[in-house]
Scaffold this motif. Structure first.
Motif, short mmCIF file in Angstrom:
data_model
loop_
_atom_site.label_atom_id
_atom_site.label_comp_id
_atom_site.label_asym_id
_atom_site.label_seq_id
_atom_site.Cartn_x
_atom_site.Cartn_y
_atom_site.Cartn_z
N TYR A 216 -11.00 0.71 4.96
CA TYR A 216 -9.71 -0.55 5.62
C TYR A 216 -9.59 -0.88 3.54
O TYR A 216 -8.76 -1.40 3.36
CB TYR A 216 -10.68 -1.22 6.58
N CYS B 48 -8.04 0.66 0.75
CA CYS B 48 -7.11 0.70 1.32
C CYS B 48 -5.66 -0.05 0.83
O CYS B 48 -4.92 -0.54 0.40
CB CYS B 48 -6.33 1.03 2.63
N MET C 39 -1.82 -1.33 0.12
CA MET C 39 -1.50 -0.44 1.65
C MET C 39 -0.85 -1.58 2.96
O MET C 39 -1.97 -2.12 2.81
CB MET C 39 -1.70 1.16 1.87
N ARG D 254 -1.78 -1.87 7.02
CA ARG D 254 -2.21 -1.08 8.05
C ARG D 254 -0.62 -1.05 9.45
O ARG D 254 -0.40 -1.97 9.34
CB ARG D 254 -3.38 -1.41 8.72
N TYR E 128 -2.10 3.75 7.20
CA TYR E 128 -1.78 2.63 6.36
C TYR E 128 -0.44 3.67 6.03
O TYR E 128 -0.38 4.71 5.00
CB TYR E 128 -3.27 3.30 5.13
N VAL F 240 -1.42 7.70 5.30
CA VAL F 240 -2.60 7.37 4.88
C VAL F 240 -3.44 7.60 6.63
O VAL F 240 -3.09 7.27 7.08
CB VAL F 240 -3.36 6.97 4.12
N ASN G 48 -8.28 12.95 4.92
CA ASN G 48 -7.88 12.42 5.77
C ASN G 48 -6.52 13.08 5.32
O ASN G 48 -6.32 14.21 4.55
CB ASN G 48 -7.92 11.34 4.27
N PHE H 81 -3.20 7.90 -5.76
CA PHE H 81 -4.59 6.70 -4.61
C PHE H 81 -5.63 7.53 -4.16
O PHE H 81 -6.69 7.18 -4.61
CB PHE H 81 -3.33 7.01 -2.59
N CYS I 138 -9.37 5.82 -4.62
CA CYS I 138 -9.99 5.97 -3.82
C CYS I 138 -11.16 6.34 -4.20
O CYS I 138 -12.75 5.81 -4.32
CB CYS I 138 -10.29 6.89 -2.77
#
Length: 203
Positions: A62, A65, A70, A72, A80, A128, A135, A148, A152
């Motif tokens: 979380y 993201c 992003m 949620r 997301y 996502v 994912n 992205f 990550c």
């Protein structure tokens, strides 16, 4: 049309740091290392089998993201979304584009004005959907999804499994001309039937 990619996170749970505000967690040393009578380990990361590990990893993902901008989804906390203007004549978030804006957009943005050259829409979108360490990335720009993934990989190890073909025991097939997607669990069901000696049973 939409591109769908499958990304997998390697050894997901142990990549999440334990919150320093939580009570300390100790464990005994593994066999063959320090004496179990004299030493314990203070854990800095979660281990598989710990009841806190799934929650810890979820919070870690979380944070990754939301740090990338992003949002949620309110109806599903494992989804997301990020949208940006793909028109270089506008700042990326100037008009706060939404999915509703995309539904009325046409893929007619001239190549010289594209922020993401592989996206002909005026809005680039990334959705996502995460299930523990698996994912799915839905996007209209592969370059956007790669941005992205790069973000990550600063905090965890996420690898591209390729275009979506299998996910949670479901096989997906996409028509290259129409973009239509079909899903089936035929192989999974056949495996179960074989496991219980029921291959010849009537449907």
């Amino acid at each position: 049309f939409w591109l769908v990619f499958h990304y997998d996170v390697s050894v997901a749970f142990i990549q999440a740091l334990i919150d320093k505000n939580d009570p300390p967690i100790y464990c005994r040393p593994a066999e063959g290392y320090e004496s179990r009578k004299d030493f314990v380990y203070l854990l800095h990361r979660y281990l598989y089998g710990m009841k806190q590990a799934p929650r810890g990893y979820w919070q870690h993902f979380y944070d990754i993201c939301t740090d990338w901008g992003m949002r949620r989804c309110l109806s599903d906390e494992c989804v997301y979304i990020k949208t940006v203007s793909n028109d270089t004549r506008l700042p990326p978030t100037s008009s706060s584009p939404s999915l509703a804006d995309l539904s009325s957009a046409t893929p007619s943005l001239p190549a010289e004005y594209r922020r993401y050259p592989d996206c002909s829409y005026p809005i680039a979108v990334l959705i996502v959907s995460t299930y523990v360490d698996d994912n799915l990335l839905y996007t209209n720009s592969k370059l956007f999804s790669e941005e992205f993934a790069t973000h990550c990989n600063k905090s965890l190890t996420m690898t591209l499994e390729g275009a979506l073909s299998w996910y949670l025991s479901v096989q997906y097939t996409r028509c290259p001309t129409t973009g239509r997607v079909t899903a089936t669990q035929e192989r999974y069901i056949s495996t179960l039937l074989k496991q219980y000696g029921m291959e010849s049973c009537k449907s």
